[in-house]
Design an enzyme around this catalytic site. Sequence first.
Site, short mmCIF file in Angstrom:
data_model
loop_
_atom_site.label_atom_id
_atom_site.label_comp_id
_atom_site.label_asym_id
_atom_site.label_seq_id
_atom_site.Cartn_x
_atom_site.Cartn_y
_atom_site.Cartn_z
CB CYS A 113 -0.96 -0.01 1.32
SG CYS A 113 -1.88 -1.31 1.26
CG HIS A 258 -3.49 3.09 1.15
ND1 HIS A 258 -3.81 2.67 -0.09
CD2 HIS A 258 -3.78 2.00 1.96
CE1 HIS A 258 -4.41 1.32 0.03
NE2 HIS A 258 -4.28 0.88 1.38
CG ASN A 288 -6.86 -1.46 -0.16
OD1 ASN A 288 -6.24 -1.15 -0.93
ND2 ASN A 288 -6.72 -1.44 1.17
O1 UT7 Z 1 -4.47 -1.44 2.83
C1 UT7 Z 1 -4.55 -1.59 4.18
C2 UT7 Z 1 -4.95 -2.81 4.57
N1 UT7 Z 1 -6.22 -3.21 4.92
C3 UT7 Z 1 -6.97 -2.49 5.69
O2 UT7 Z 1 -6.64 -1.38 6.20
C4 UT7 Z 1 -8.00 -3.11 6.33
C5 UT7 Z 1 -8.18 -2.88 7.98
N2 UT7 Z 1 -9.49 -3.61 8.55
C6 UT7 Z 1 -10.58 -3.58 8.13
O3 UT7 Z 1 -11.01 -2.88 7.07
C7 UT7 Z 1 -11.71 -4.02 9.19
O4 UT7 Z 1 -10.97 -4.82 10.07
C8 UT7 Z 1 -12.58 -5.36 8.28
C9 UT7 Z 1 -13.51 -4.37 7.27
C10 UT7 Z 1 -11.78 -6.15 7.37
C11 UT7 Z 1 -13.23 -6.09 9.19
O5 UT7 Z 1 -14.08 -5.29 10.11
P1 UT7 Z 1 -14.14 -5.45 11.40
O6 UT7 Z 1 -15.39 -4.45 12.05
O7 UT7 Z 1 -12.75 -5.45 12.15
O8 UT7 Z 1 -15.01 -6.90 11.73
P2 UT7 Z 1 -14.44 -8.14 12.37
O9 UT7 Z 1 -13.31 -8.93 11.47
O10 UT7 Z 1 -14.31 -7.99 13.93
O11 UT7 Z 1 -15.56 -9.16 12.14
C12 UT7 Z 1 -16.91 -8.86 12.76
C13 UT7 Z 1 -17.80 -9.85 12.69
C14 UT7 Z 1 -17.35 -11.34 12.76
O12 UT7 Z 1 -18.17 -12.33 13.16
P3 UT7 Z 1 -18.32 -12.50 14.81
O13 UT7 Z 1 -17.10 -13.26 14.94
O14 UT7 Z 1 -18.41 -11.03 15.56
O15 UT7 Z 1 -19.52 -13.47 14.90
C15 UT7 Z 1 -16.63 -11.81 11.36
O16 UT7 Z 1 -16.71 -13.37 11.02
O17 UT7 Z 1 -18.14 -9.93 11.25
C16 UT7 Z 1 -17.74 -11.13 10.63
N3 UT7 Z 1 -17.54 -10.85 9.16
C17 UT7 Z 1 -18.21 -10.45 8.15
N4 UT7 Z 1 -19.63 -10.69 8.18
C18 UT7 Z 1 -20.23 -10.53 7.04
C19 UT7 Z 1 -16.08 -10.66 8.51
N5 UT7 Z 1 -16.06 -10.65 7.40
C20 UT7 Z 1 -17.54 -10.47 6.99
C21 UT7 Z 1 -18.09 -10.12 5.80
N6 UT7 Z 1 -19.51 -10.14 5.62
N7 UT7 Z 1 -17.52 -9.93 4.77
#
Ligand code: UT7
Length: 331
Positions: A113, A258, A288
Amino acid sequence: MPNPYISGTGFYLPPRIVTNDELSTYMDTSDEWIQERTGIKERHYVEKGEGPSDIAIPATKQALNAAGLKVSDIDFIIFATSTPDFYAPGSGCLLQEKMGFNEIGALDIRVQCSGFIYGLSIAEQYIRTGTFKNILLIGAEVQSTAMDLTNAGRDTAIIFGDGAGAAIISATDEDRGVLSTHMHSEGKYLKELWLESPASNAGYPRINKEALDEGKQFLKMNGKEVFRHAVTRFPEVINEALEANNLTSENIDLLIPHQANLRITQMVQKRLSLRNEQVFSNIHKYGNTTAATIPIALAEAFNEGKIKDGDLLVLAAFGSGFTWASAIMKW
Ligand code: UT7
């Protein structure tokens, strides 16, 4: 000493749009969840057979046109991509051949990135020393083929898309252009966002069925951990650039971060007390695109009249490595 400035920009997104609803047909997710957590509505995917060097071509043509330059005016190519067409040689060599550049140097950099800003810092040095007059700097990615489009990969697959951005970095005697660039890395977090296979340390052969069965060919991300570091490192490295130039966040005309996640951008905006019009975002349309997000945003912001002569522009990135970086410039 000549100053390095951006004389032209361009961008290109492959025509195929993949909506959140389409992703919902491959995995358990929803448009509502993706928009709420990331701000993304859709992203673009290439067709089979297209690599970063292919989608870089229209972006480069636009940038050359905007700068009023010909292919033969370019002295050096810097190609930032974490998803090169081939393991070897680099995508810069492919672009040199496909666009008929002179037999100039073509340097690939893989800083994910942060690639565009690292590339800008390299271009900055060559221009200041008088080595080159016009450098082509590309950020181009094909992430779609590294996505696990099943439930196992849903936290990562919803974020990334394909795209290309280009900028021409030229020499000027005017009082404008890049003021400074700042780069960092912290390799201990490499596995928080990485793509393991193919790997030269994987034994013989590099790619084997076991690795494929384990899904090591897919990009893997620990989203929460990446998010936690991003919201700290972005403000830190932006402040570093401001302080190095005796400026404050009030002086920023436009911050182009970014495009990682809209929530990260919003938290950075809040921490730096920036107004909405000081921060550019287009993640809702493209997702992204790793090294391509900044040059795409730069070209789009310029085309929309959001960057004017004399504006103070800050670029900032954070991503896999971890790496993070910033650049500050007078347009
Ligand atoms: O370029 C730089 C690199 N990347 C980034 O900057 C990304 C940084 N991180 C993020 O953008 C976020 O962490 C994500 C968007 C990837 C995830 O969001 P989050 O709010 O951190 O969600 P989480 O991983 O804590 O997941 C929350 C819940 C989980 O379920 P439980 O365990 O609470 O029941 C996940 O299993 O959401 C679930 N989940 C989804 N649900 C629906 C994870 N991915 C998905 C999905 N759709 N695609």
